[in-house]
Design an enzyme around this catalytic site. Sequence first.
Site, PDB file in Angstrom:
ATOM      1  N   GLU A  12     -34.567  -8.262  -2.780  1.00  0.00           N
ATOM      2  CA  GLU A  12     -34.566  -7.329  -3.903  1.00  0.00           C
ATOM      3  C   GLU A  12     -33.422  -6.311  -3.825  1.00  0.00           C
ATOM      4  O   GLU A  12     -33.142  -5.621  -4.801  1.00  0.00           O
ATOM      5  CB  GLU A  12     -35.904  -6.584  -3.967  1.00  0.00           C
ATOM      6  N   HIS A  51       0.869  -1.171   0.000  1.00  0.00           N
ATOM      7  CA  HIS A  51       0.000   0.000   0.000  1.00  0.00           C
ATOM      8  C   HIS A  51       0.908   1.224   0.000  1.00  0.00           C
ATOM      9  O   HIS A  51       1.918   1.250   0.716  1.00  0.00           O
ATOM     10  CB  HIS A  51      -0.887  -0.025   1.247  1.00  0.00           C
TER      11      HIS A  51
END
Length: 398
Positions: free
Chosen positions: A294, A174
Site C-alpha cells: 500500500e 552539472h
Amino acid sequence: MRAATSRVVSYASRNGAKTMTGMMMNRSPMLAHQTFVCSSPSYLFQAKRTLKTLTFGTTKENVVERSDFPPSLLHKILGQDTMAVIGYGVQGRAQSLNMRDNGLKVIVGLRKDGESWNKAVEDGWVPGKTLVTIEEAAKQGTTILYLLSDAGQKSSWSTVLPHLTQGKTLYFSHGFSVVFKDQTTVIPPKDIDVILVAPKGSGTTVRSLFQEGKGINSSYAVFQDYSKNAVQRAQAMGVAIGSGYLYETTFEKEVMSDLTGERGILMGAIQGLFQAQYEVLRANGHSPSEAFNETVEEATQSLYPLIGAKGMDWMYANCSATAQRGALDWWKKFYEASKPVFEELYTSVKTGQETKRVLDANSKKDYRRGLEAELQEMAKSEMWAAGRTVRSLRPENQ
C-alpha cells in the site's frame, strides 16, 4: 505560434575559417526556417535543421531535437574533435560509449589501475591509446568532458587546468563546480568555451535508451562563449551523448533545480514519505507485506506509470471514486506541510550549504565505506527487506 524566420549562425572550425551556407527547410508551422553559415576549411554542405517552439503551461520555450543534428551535421561540427572524457562513473561511462558509437573520436582519462580503469578496459577502451591518465586526456582532448564526481572535480582541477588551452571546450553535466567556484576553485580560463549538457536521468538510462534507438531528455547551457559558436556546439554535444530533446537553461538554474530535485521529490522526500506511511501502517497492526504494497508497490507498479503516461489527473481518473475523493481531500494538507520544507531546502541549496556538505563528506578518505554503510542500513530496513519479497511475487516472476 512562432512564425518561420531565417537567420545566420557560425560554426567554429578547429583548422581555419571559410564560409559555408546551407538552407534549412521548414517542416511545419512550428519549426523555424534557418540558414547556417559554418566555418570549415574544405567542404560545403547542406543540412535540414529545425527549431520547435512548444508551450509548457503558459510559457513558450524552444526545444532542440535529435533530428536537428543528423549524423552528417554532427560530424561536420564535432568530427575534428578529440573528446576527452574525464571520469567513468555512470554518466562518464554512458556518454563516452554513446559518443564512440556515434563515430566520434573519444578517449577516457582515469586514475591508472583503479576500479574505473578496469571497468573501462572491460568496455573496450585500450590502455595507452583510448584509455590514458587524466592529465594525458586533458592534454590530448580538444573538448574535455569533466565528468568526475563534484568532489573529484575539485581535487583534480589543478591537474586539468594547465591543459585547458586557448580554443578548447570544457564540458560539464552539472553546474555545481562552476556555480560554486568559491568552494570548488573551478574557474575556467577566459579563452575557452564552457558548456553543459545535463541528462534528466541516470547514466544507466542514458545508455539504455541510446541502445534502444531512443534519446533521453536533457538540458543544455553555455557559461562562456569564447568561440561565438558555443550554443551550437552544446546542442550538438547533447545529441552526440544520447539526448532526444534538449531544453535551454543556465548553469545556475541547472544546479539549483538538480540539487533540489535530488534531495526533494526525486529521492530524499520520496524515501521519507514512504518510510513515514509504512511505519504508521505497521504501528497500527498491518503486516509488512500489506504495508509495503500500500506504500511502495502499488505506487511504483500501478499508479506512477499512469502519471508518467498522461499526468496526475489521468491517474486520478483511473482510480475508484473513493480513492479520488480521498486524494482530492488530502493532497493540499500534504502540500501545506511540505512546501515550507522545500523552501528550506532551496535556500540551503542556493546559499551553498548543500554543496559544502557534499564536498566535505565526499572528500573524506573513508567516504565510500561510509556510503556503503548508509545504503546497507536502508537496504536492511524492514520496509525494503519486505520489498525484496514483494518484488519476487510480481506477475513477471510468476
